[in-house]
Structures are given as C-alpha cells and as structure tokens.
Design a protein around this motif. Structure first.
Motif, PDB file in Angstrom:
ATOM      1  N   TYR A 186     -30.158  12.060  28.021  1.00  0.00           N
ATOM      2  CA  TYR A 186     -29.642  12.707  29.222  1.00  0.00           C
ATOM      3  C   TYR A 186     -28.463  13.613  28.878  1.00  0.00           C
ATOM      4  O   TYR A 186     -28.362  14.736  29.368  1.00  0.00           O
ATOM      5  CB  TYR A 186     -29.199  11.666  30.256  1.00  0.00           C
ATOM      6  N   ILE A 187     -27.595  13.147  28.002  1.00  0.00           N
ATOM      7  CA  ILE A 187     -26.394  13.925  27.670  1.00  0.00           C
ATOM      8  C   ILE A 187     -26.751  15.247  26.992  1.00  0.00           C
ATOM      9  O   ILE A 187     -26.161  16.288  27.276  1.00  0.00           O
ATOM     10  CB  ILE A 187     -25.447  13.101  26.778  1.00  0.00           C
ATOM     11  N   PHE A 188     -27.761  15.190  26.098  1.00  0.00           N
ATOM     12  CA  PHE A 188     -28.055  16.368  25.276  1.00  0.00           C
ATOM     13  C   PHE A 188     -29.308  17.129  25.695  1.00  0.00           C
ATOM     14  O   PHE A 188     -29.636  18.142  25.071  1.00  0.00           O
ATOM     15  CB  PHE A 188     -28.170  15.952  23.807  1.00  0.00           C
ATOM     16  N   ALA A 189     -30.022  16.677  26.734  1.00  0.00           N
ATOM     17  CA  ALA A 189     -31.158  17.445  27.239  1.00  0.00           C
ATOM     18  C   ALA A 189     -30.671  18.783  27.780  1.00  0.00           C
ATOM     19  O   ALA A 189     -29.531  18.903  28.246  1.00  0.00           O
ATOM     20  CB  ALA A 189     -31.887  16.657  28.313  1.00  0.00           C
ATOM     21  N   ASP A 190     -31.520  19.778  27.732  1.00  0.00           N
ATOM     22  CA  ASP A 190     -31.100  21.141  28.070  1.00  0.00           C
ATOM     23  C   ASP A 190     -30.412  21.233  29.432  1.00  0.00           C
ATOM     24  O   ASP A 190     -29.331  21.809  29.563  1.00  0.00           O
ATOM     25  CB  ASP A 190     -32.302  22.091  28.049  1.00  0.00           C
ATOM     26  N   GLY A 191     -31.044  20.662  30.461  1.00  0.00           N
ATOM     27  CA  GLY A 191     -30.527  20.823  31.820  1.00  0.00           C
ATOM     28  C   GLY A 191     -29.128  20.271  31.995  1.00  0.00           C
ATOM     29  O   GLY A 191     -28.220  20.979  32.466  1.00  0.00           O
ATOM     30  N   SER A 192     -28.919  19.020  31.623  1.00  0.00           N
ATOM     31  CA  SER A 192     -27.610  18.390  31.808  1.00  0.00           C
ATOM     32  C   SER A 192     -26.589  18.932  30.816  1.00  0.00           C
ATOM     33  O   SER A 192     -25.414  19.139  31.168  1.00  0.00           O
ATOM     34  CB  SER A 192     -27.735  16.872  31.675  1.00  0.00           C
TER      35      SER A 192
END
Length: 464
Positions: A186-192
């Motif tokens: 979640y921290i490093f996914a593109d969107g977030s």
C-alpha cells in the motif's frame, strides 16, 4: 534537498526459509556517525542449507515490494511451512548529501491466506537528524490489512496528508483497495505513493522525502543478483549483464540479456545501450583478465519483426593480436565476471549503490576473488553484500565484514567472537567448526565414517 543517498544498515528475518530469527548487520551499523562513511562489504559464510541465500532472497522480494509490484507467487515457497506468517525488517540510513538526515525502518509482515500470500501489515518509522538534534523514532505510515476502516495510522499523519480534503481521503481509500486487489504494497503502490509524495502538506514533507528516497533506492540503486543468474551462464545459453547507466542525472538499470548461442538483432536504442555497457566493462576487464576486451561485432542492418530497423550483433572476446572468438567460448568464470562487472563498477564509484550477489565465488578463481574484495574494501564507495563458500575472503576482509550462519534457526547469523587483529579469521572459522567455542554452533556435525558406510551401502544396492 540534494540527492538522497540511502544505505542499508541491517536486515532482520523471521520465518523466511529455514531462518526462524536472524539479523545481518552492515559493518558501520554499530557506529553512529553524522557522515556517510566509505565502502561497506558484508560476506555471509556457512554450511549448505544454513540460511545464507535467505538473505539474498529476502532482499530481492523486499525490493519488489518497495517497487509497488504485485507479490511474486514464488514467495509462498519462502515462508516457513509451519509458520502462519513471515516478517522482514530493513533499517536504512538516508543522507542528504554527506550528512545523515533520516534513520528509517521498513517492516513488512507476509501472511498466509487460503492459498495466497498477502501483505498483512507494513509500516515505516523514522528518526530525523537536524541541526545536531535527533527526534525519537516514530511510525509515520502504518497499514494493517485487518483494519479495513482505517486507511492508515497514525491518524495525525493521515490528517497531515489529507487535511479536510474529502476527495483526497477517498483517493487514498481507493488506492488501498487497488493495492489489496493487486496484492501489492500500500505504501509503495503507484496510487498511494504518488499522493504521499506529491500531495503532502508541509508537516508531512520530511516523511514524503523518506518514501521517495526509498522508492528511488529500490528502483535504481539496489541490485540483487540471485543464484539463477549464474545458472543461465552455466547452461551456456544466455549472458545476463546487470547494468546501470546514468543519463541526464537519471539512472536506469536492469539485466541486458544477450544470447550466447547466436547473434541477436537489436533496435537502435538497445544497440546503443549495449555499446555503452561494453565500453564501461572494457575500462576494467583488461586488468582483471589480462589483455582481454569485449567487442560488439556488427553484422550489419537487419529488419526486426516489427519492421523497425535493427542491427545484427554478437559479443566477441578479443585478446591482443589473437583472432576474436564468440564470448560463449570463454570459461564460465570469465562470463560470470563480465555479467556483474558493470554493477561492480557502479558500486565502486557510487555511494548509493547496494549490490547483493549470491554465490559470488561461483566460477571465480580464489586469488582473483580475494584481490577484488580487497580492492573494493579499500577504495570503493558503495555497499556489497555477498554469499560464498570460498574462504579466501576471510583472509582479506575485516572481521566486521564477515558474518557466519549458524546451526540454530532461532539465531541464524553471528559475528565471530574473540577475534584479535593478529588472528587469521579463516583458521579461526575452521577451528570453530571442529572445536566450537562460539556463542552458537556454526556447523551441523557430519560423520565421515557414516558417510563412507552410506556410500558403500548405496553401491551394494546398485550392484544387485
């Protein structure tokens, strides 16, 4: 801020392969200094099956997670079959120029869910060093899959990012759902990641710098070369050249794979990239393999399947006045050196490079291995982590640059104790295998008589 330099300080594993608990420490991890320091080398030694490769694999999977990529299905084979979850914790020091600015921890919990592996929790914590003062190390982004109603903790940091902007809060919620659906960080996914970096308020700015620095580190500065890299070389079919090329202050990296069995047709961009990689390799190769260079033999233009203009090329080995020969005719050891030489050069000159190599000694002459490590330890700027069975490094490196895997899965990695400046670490290691004397048993004892008896028994069964 100037360009950030990220340095790995330590790595802790829990329930990864045969490692119940274990921690490796980089040589400078025990020294607090506001300055970046020089080269750091860490060699990991131990008997077969004692957890050396687990370190390399953990760093490989952690890199994939920090790039925001979906979890590799292969990761399920790396979690202890008797454990419900596994954990990896990496500690980093982030420098602004040459000054220590952030001390950061990244913690990932991987859990079994039905037939899948998911990221159950991940969090970042950070201490800031500024104007001679150090803040406490606090968590600033904490994602927990089991708490779907909380986008991330702590709530104070969440509000620093979003304020009262309901649309931005919704964007972060959607990014969380997308990360869970794709089974990625979640921290490093593109969107977030883009929201946390680009749309943060002033109070969150320092933490935004941390996330951006770690992502850039995983993207262009961390190289993990697993044993499969050497495997394709031994098969004599492919030459995977790990590389990094800097253009216009932007670094990009990867594996440039060249067939060994036949020429390959490349477009203009790939041909130029291959030329640049080979040029860099040749600046050092002739000193390691006296008189040897690589030549990109150009057989002329040939159309690609797409209709695009291409060039048919083949890598050749050139030695002095001798007639060039295809690179596949060289030994596995020489091809192994060529395959990693570009990134070794990068780690030698670049403080931000962390190069991780499994089985560094595979195919490389013992004396040459020692010389390379000695030169790197004295003159390089980056970090090098490697596993090996060849004990030459124990005679060339400082005791803080060597860790040993043990027979105890609850405490897998140790430094040799009671090592004095005049001691030969190689001799001490051999003596500790046979006589003990370390805090953990470093070799699961084998019985030569039982081995011989088993071979004789197997031989008799074959002759019936």
């Amino acid at each position: 801020m100037r360009d950030m330099v990220v340095r790995l300080s330590s790595l802790s594993l829990m329930n990864i392969k045969n490692v119940k608990n274990g921690m490796i420490l980089m040589p400078l991890a025990g020294e607090w200094s506001p300055k970046i320091g020089g080269a750091e080398i860490l060699g990991i030694y131990g008997q077969n099956g004692s957890g050396k490769t687990a370190v390399v694999d953990a760093l490989y999977f952690m890199q994939q997670i920090m790039l925001g990529l979906p979890l590799d299905n292969e990761i399920s084979d790396y979690i202890d079959v008797d454990a419900p979850q596994a954990e990896v914790n990496a500690e980093f020091r982030i420098f602004d120029g040459d000054e220590l600015f952030f001390e950061v921890g990244y913690h990932v919990v991987l859990a079994k869910k039905d037939t899948d592996i998911v990221i159950e929790r991940e969090y970042l914590n950070c201490a800031v060093n500024k104007d001679g003062r150090r803040t406490n190390k606090n968590i600033f982004v904490d994602y927990q899959r089991s708490e779907p109603d909380c986008i991330f903790k702590p709530h104070k940091r969440f509000l620093e990012v979003t304020g009262k902007n309901k649309e931005l809060q919704l964007d972060l919620l959607v990014a969380r759902k997308m990360a869970e659906k794709s089974n990625s960080s979640y921290i490093f996914a593109d969107g977030s990641r883009e929201i946390l970096i680009d749309k943060s308020g002033n109070e969150f700015t320092s933490y935004a710098h941390v996330i951006k620095a770690l992502f850039n580190f995983a993207c262009k500065d961390l190289f993990v070369i697993r044993s499969s890299h050497s495997g394709v070389i031994s098969a004599n079919t492919l030459l995977p050249m790990a590389f990094r090329v800097d253009k216009d202050r932007i670094g990009f990296k990867g594996d440039f794979t060249v067939p060994l069995t036949e020429p390959v047709v490349l477009n203009r961009e790939k041909k130029d990239l291959l030329d640049e990689i080979v040029t860099q390799i040749n600046t050092v190769l002739y000193t390691i393999i006296p008189g040897m260079n690589i030549e990109v033999r150009n057989y002329g233009k040939q159309a690609l399947d797409s209709g695009e203009e291409g060039w048919k090329v083949e890598l050749m080995s050139v030695r002095g006045e001798k007639r060039p020969i295809p690179i596949r005719m060289e030994s596995d050891g020489i091809i192994k050196i060529i395959s990693i030489l570009n990134v070794l050069i990068q780690a030698f000159r670049n403080q931000s490079i962390c190069l991780v190599i499994d089985e560094l000694d595979a195919g490389i002459f013992e004396y040459m291995l020692g010389e390379l490590l000695d030169i790197f330890s004295k003159s390089a700027k980056g970090q090098l982590i490697f596993t090996s069975h060849n004990l030459r490094a124990l005679e060339m490196l400082d005791k803080d640059s060597i860790m040993f895997s043990t027979a105890n899965p609850e405490n897998r990695y140790i430094h040799m104790k009671n090592v004095k400046e005049t001691n030969n670490l190689r001799s001490m290691y051999i003596r500790s295998i046979t006589l003990g004397g370390q805090e953990e048993k470093i070799y699961e004892e084998t019985d030569s008589l039982k081995i011989a008896r088993a071979f004789r028994k197997a031989g008799r069964s074959l002759s019936k």
